[in-house]
Design a protein around this motif. Sequence first.
Motif, PDB file in Angstrom:
ATOM      1  N   VAL A   1      20.002 -45.948 -12.171  1.00 50.13           N
ATOM      2  CA  VAL A   1      18.801 -46.797 -12.247  1.00 50.13           C
ATOM      3  C   VAL A   1      18.245 -46.762 -13.662  1.00 50.13           C
ATOM      4  O   VAL A   1      17.895 -47.796 -14.245  1.00 50.13           O
ATOM      5  CB  VAL A   1      17.724 -46.304 -11.246  1.00 50.13           C
ATOM      6  CG1 VAL A   1      16.426 -47.067 -11.447  1.00 50.13           C
ATOM      7  CG2 VAL A   1      18.213 -46.448  -9.817  1.00 50.13           C
ATOM      8  N   TRP A   2      18.212 -45.576 -14.244  1.00 45.07           N
ATOM      9  CA  TRP A   2      17.640 -45.441 -15.584  1.00 45.07           C
ATOM     10  C   TRP A   2      18.453 -46.231 -16.613  1.00 45.07           C
ATOM     11  O   TRP A   2      17.895 -46.924 -17.468  1.00 45.07           O
ATOM     12  CB  TRP A   2      17.578 -43.944 -15.971  1.00 45.07           C
ATOM     13  CG  TRP A   2      16.954 -43.743 -17.318  1.00 45.07           C
ATOM     14  CD1 TRP A   2      17.572 -43.376 -18.473  1.00 45.07           C
ATOM     15  CD2 TRP A   2      15.579 -43.967 -17.647  1.00 45.07           C
ATOM     16  NE1 TRP A   2      16.681 -43.344 -19.513  1.00 45.07           N
ATOM     17  CE2 TRP A   2      15.441 -43.702 -19.026  1.00 45.07           C
ATOM     18  CE3 TRP A   2      14.452 -44.356 -16.915  1.00 45.07           C
ATOM     19  CZ2 TRP A   2      14.220 -43.815 -19.693  1.00 45.07           C
ATOM     20  CZ3 TRP A   2      13.242 -44.470 -17.587  1.00 45.07           C
ATOM     21  CH2 TRP A   2      13.131 -44.202 -18.953  1.00 45.07           C
TER      22      TRP A   2
ATOM     23  N   LEU B   1      11.988 -40.012 -14.482  1.00 41.13           N
ATOM     24  CA  LEU B   1      11.842 -41.064 -13.465  1.00 41.13           C
ATOM     25  C   LEU B   1      12.024 -40.469 -12.066  1.00 41.13           C
ATOM     26  O   LEU B   1      11.251 -40.761 -11.138  1.00 41.13           O
ATOM     27  CB  LEU B   1      12.892 -42.144 -13.710  1.00 41.13           C
ATOM     28  CG  LEU B   1      12.797 -43.381 -12.821  1.00 41.13           C
ATOM     29  CD1 LEU B   1      11.543 -44.183 -13.148  1.00 41.13           C
ATOM     30  CD2 LEU B   1      14.039 -44.271 -13.005  1.00 41.13           C
ATOM     31  N   LYS B   2      13.013 -39.604 -11.948  1.00 40.95           N
ATOM     32  CA  LYS B   2      13.291 -38.985 -10.647  1.00 40.95           C
ATOM     33  C   LYS B   2      12.099 -38.113 -10.219  1.00 40.95           C
ATOM     34  O   LYS B   2      11.699 -38.119  -9.044  1.00 40.95           O
ATOM     35  CB  LYS B   2      14.560 -38.138 -10.773  1.00 40.95           C
ATOM     36  CG  LYS B   2      15.052 -37.597  -9.454  1.00 40.95           C
ATOM     37  CD  LYS B   2      16.399 -36.941  -9.643  1.00 40.95           C
ATOM     38  CE  LYS B   2      16.852 -36.337  -8.327  1.00 40.95           C
ATOM     39  NZ  LYS B   2      18.147 -35.700  -8.443  1.00 40.95           N
ATOM     40  N   ALA B   3      11.524 -37.401 -11.213  1.00 39.22           N
ATOM     41  CA  ALA B   3      10.393 -36.518 -10.893  1.00 39.22           C
ATOM     42  C   ALA B   3       9.184 -37.349 -10.440  1.00 39.22           C
ATOM     43  O   ALA B   3       8.517 -37.019  -9.451  1.00 39.22           O
ATOM     44  CB  ALA B   3      10.043 -35.670 -12.114  1.00 39.22           C
TER      45      ALA B   3
ATOM     46  N   ALA C   1       0.691 -43.335 -14.667  1.00 37.77           N
ATOM     47  CA  ALA C   1      -0.633 -42.823 -15.046  1.00 37.77           C
ATOM     48  C   ALA C   1      -0.873 -43.013 -16.544  1.00 37.77           C
ATOM     49  O   ALA C   1      -1.287 -42.082 -17.247  1.00 37.77           O
ATOM     50  CB  ALA C   1      -0.764 -41.347 -14.635  1.00 37.77           C
ATOM     51  N   GLY C   2      -0.545 -44.181 -17.062  1.00 40.65           N
ATOM     52  CA  GLY C   2      -0.799 -44.500 -18.465  1.00 40.65           C
ATOM     53  C   GLY C   2       0.215 -43.901 -19.418  1.00 40.65           C
ATOM     54  O   GLY C   2       0.161 -44.110 -20.624  1.00 40.65           O
ATOM     55  N   ARG C   3       1.195 -43.173 -18.902  1.00 41.92           N
ATOM     56  CA  ARG C   3       2.176 -42.510 -19.776  1.00 41.92           C
ATOM     57  C   ARG C   3       3.562 -43.103 -19.512  1.00 41.92           C
ATOM     58  O   ARG C   3       3.966 -43.216 -18.349  1.00 41.92           O
ATOM     59  CB  ARG C   3       2.152 -41.015 -19.407  1.00 41.92           C
ATOM     60  CG  ARG C   3       3.098 -40.127 -20.150  1.00 41.92           C
ATOM     61  CD  ARG C   3       2.995 -38.699 -19.626  1.00 41.92           C
ATOM     62  NE  ARG C   3       3.638 -38.512 -18.328  1.00 41.92           N
ATOM     63  CZ  ARG C   3       4.955 -38.372 -18.149  1.00 41.92           C
ATOM     64  NH1 ARG C   3       5.772 -38.407 -19.171  1.00 41.92           N
ATOM     65  NH2 ARG C   3       5.468 -38.192 -16.940  1.00 41.92           N
ATOM     66  N   PRO C   4       4.287 -43.479 -20.594  1.00 41.02           N
ATOM     67  CA  PRO C   4       5.619 -44.053 -20.347  1.00 41.02           C
ATOM     68  C   PRO C   4       6.599 -42.995 -19.820  1.00 41.02           C
ATOM     69  O   PRO C   4       6.572 -41.847 -20.259  1.00 41.02           O
ATOM     70  CB  PRO C   4       6.053 -44.566 -21.722  1.00 41.02           C
ATOM     71  CG  PRO C   4       5.160 -43.919 -22.713  1.00 41.02           C
ATOM     72  CD  PRO C   4       3.922 -43.443 -22.014  1.00 41.02           C
ATOM     73  N   VAL C   5       7.416 -43.387 -18.882  1.00 41.25           N
ATOM     74  CA  VAL C   5       8.474 -42.513 -18.365  1.00 41.25           C
ATOM     75  C   VAL C   5       9.626 -42.592 -19.354  1.00 41.25           C
ATOM     76  O   VAL C   5      10.015 -43.683 -19.768  1.00 41.25           O
ATOM     77  CB  VAL C   5       8.898 -43.005 -16.969  1.00 41.25           C
ATOM     78  CG1 VAL C   5      10.104 -42.245 -16.464  1.00 41.25           C
ATOM     79  CG2 VAL C   5       7.726 -42.877 -16.001  1.00 41.25           C
TER      80      VAL C   5
ATOM     81  N   GLY D   1      15.611 -53.336 -20.907  1.00 35.24           N
ATOM     82  CA  GLY D   1      14.394 -53.170 -21.701  1.00 35.24           C
ATOM     83  C   GLY D   1      13.143 -53.043 -20.836  1.00 35.24           C
ATOM     84  O   GLY D   1      12.035 -53.320 -21.295  1.00 35.24           O
ATOM     85  N   ARG D   2      13.310 -52.630 -19.580  1.00 35.96           N
ATOM     86  CA  ARG D   2      12.121 -52.491 -18.717  1.00 35.96           C
ATOM     87  C   ARG D   2      11.511 -51.115 -18.878  1.00 35.96           C
ATOM     88  O   ARG D   2      12.200 -50.106 -18.977  1.00 35.96           O
ATOM     89  CB  ARG D   2      12.501 -52.711 -17.246  1.00 35.96           C
ATOM     90  CG  ARG D   2      12.704 -54.163 -16.926  1.00 35.96           C
ATOM     91  CD  ARG D   2      12.516 -54.423 -15.456  1.00 35.96           C
ATOM     92  NE  ARG D   2      11.148 -54.164 -15.024  1.00 35.96           N
ATOM     93  CZ  ARG D   2      10.783 -54.062 -13.755  1.00 35.96           C
ATOM     94  NH1 ARG D   2      11.670 -54.171 -12.813  1.00 35.96           N
ATOM     95  NH2 ARG D   2       9.522 -53.837 -13.430  1.00 35.96           N
TER      96      ARG D   2
END
Length: 504
Positions: free
Chosen positions: A454-455, A478-480, A468-472, A462-463
Amino acid sequence: MDSGADTAGYTTDIVYPSAFGVFQAPVHLASAVALARRAAPAVDGRPFAYCDLGTGAGLTLCVLADCYPEAQFHGVDINPEHVRRARALAAEAGLANVQFHEAGFDALQRLDLPTFDFIALGGVYSWLAPELRRACLDFANARLAERGAVFVHYGALPGNAQVDALYSLLRQAADAGSGDSLARFGEAVRLLRGLRAAKARFFEHNPYAAAWLDQLEGQDPRAMAHEALNAQRASLWAGDVAAEAQAAGLAFVANAQLEMNDLCLCAPEALRDELSRLPRTTREMTLDALRNANSRMDVLMREAAPAEDAPPSLWLDRLTRGPLEEERRTLSQRARCDVTAPAYAAVLAEVDGVAAVALPDLLASPRLAGVADLRTVVERLVALKLLNVLRRPYVRGAAPAMRVSKLNAMVLEERVEAAGALPIASPVAGTQLLMPLEDRLAVLAMLGGDFDGVWRRLEARGRKVVQAGRPVTSAADLKAVAGARAGRLGQAMRERLAGLGVLV
Ligand SMILES: C[S@@+](CC[C@H](N)C(=O)[O-])C[C@H]1O[C@@H](n2cnc3c(N)ncnc32)[C@H](O)[C@@H]1O
């Protein structure tokens, strides 16, 4: 493929991107038929047959086949690549109740097909030459069950008047170009953009046409080329389609946009009386002028389709939570119809109070005996999506195992990151389920899905995912995040998905 298939100018060298056609779901068509007080095909677990003409790459039909394992689905399409993809999707999803036929509409009568309870024409009717439209309706007349319903979705007038003129010019310019459809479309668009920049009067006087050209930026060029370059594309008035249906022994019975059947929900108060006195087709056309409709979805039946003898076996429930007071207030203002009145609250309370209500039971409930015009009240709540129509009761408190159908697992694994809604099949609802990205990722975490894959796809497209306002920033991250959401919502979400038959 039928070697003599007549594409009649229909683009076949561009694969049409799949989207789920929510309005052609059997449960929805059965509701529309019931609204017209005709006897509707049963969709409550009894077997039925469904045919999708111009089925595209098969997504809609495969999702429906997954929702209705007791039914048989047939898809017909002239484009070999569409049929190949559709078959591959069905095979990979292990669906045994769907077949795809590579054939043109001119060859429909020669196909070995059963009698159908539903025949759908999604996004294709107004793109066909008149003789092929007639071939589709003749096929419907020959193969439709007595209480069968036909779904016809088409580009409509008057909303498309300016855009139709633009398309003709685009086609002419594309014909003069070279390369495949996509390349010729690109050349034609460049020419028209030049015209627009030069302040051509056509664009000055036809703002919808100008807006169409402007909004091309950011659209999928394949879909736009597919739509614009079809030589036969000509939008139709509701009256044209009703007349063509009549010539083939069929009759308009309902607008598949349910709220359009209720003047209280779709017309200003000052016009309602007059509109209610108009013949139905004239009323539809007048309403289309009111909203400048550029697409329509009509439900047709045999002229002699029987009237209903009892309300259909459909179930009502609410798939949303909360008291709906705010929603009802907003909708009342928008629809100019007071759905905050006590009758609406009484029906909602009746549905909220129990596990799920069969429509006939709701209409016969002694607690609602005092509600005037109860059926209309219920139908209005359905049209406004404050109540949902299901084909089976929503099961509450079901203890799910963690298993989804193969199709749903594939959709979740392979397309979880798609922008917008993903069509997760719900056998209880009988249609797709809309799940936002975060929820899909949470379900994927519950199912132990492949977050590395998925990642990679998210990055390739480019998605960005923001939590919570923080980029993954990584697959592990992402899994976490998805796991944490699954943990927070776990039990409630599991129960909900089990209730909808997605988890079993
Ligand atoms: C715009 S797509 C719609 C696909 C799908 N029904 C949907 O709503 O997403 C129209 C489809 O009709 C098919 N089609 C067009 N003309 C046809 C014909 N004469 N015979 C059979 N299929 C045809 C095209 O190949 C295409 O897949």
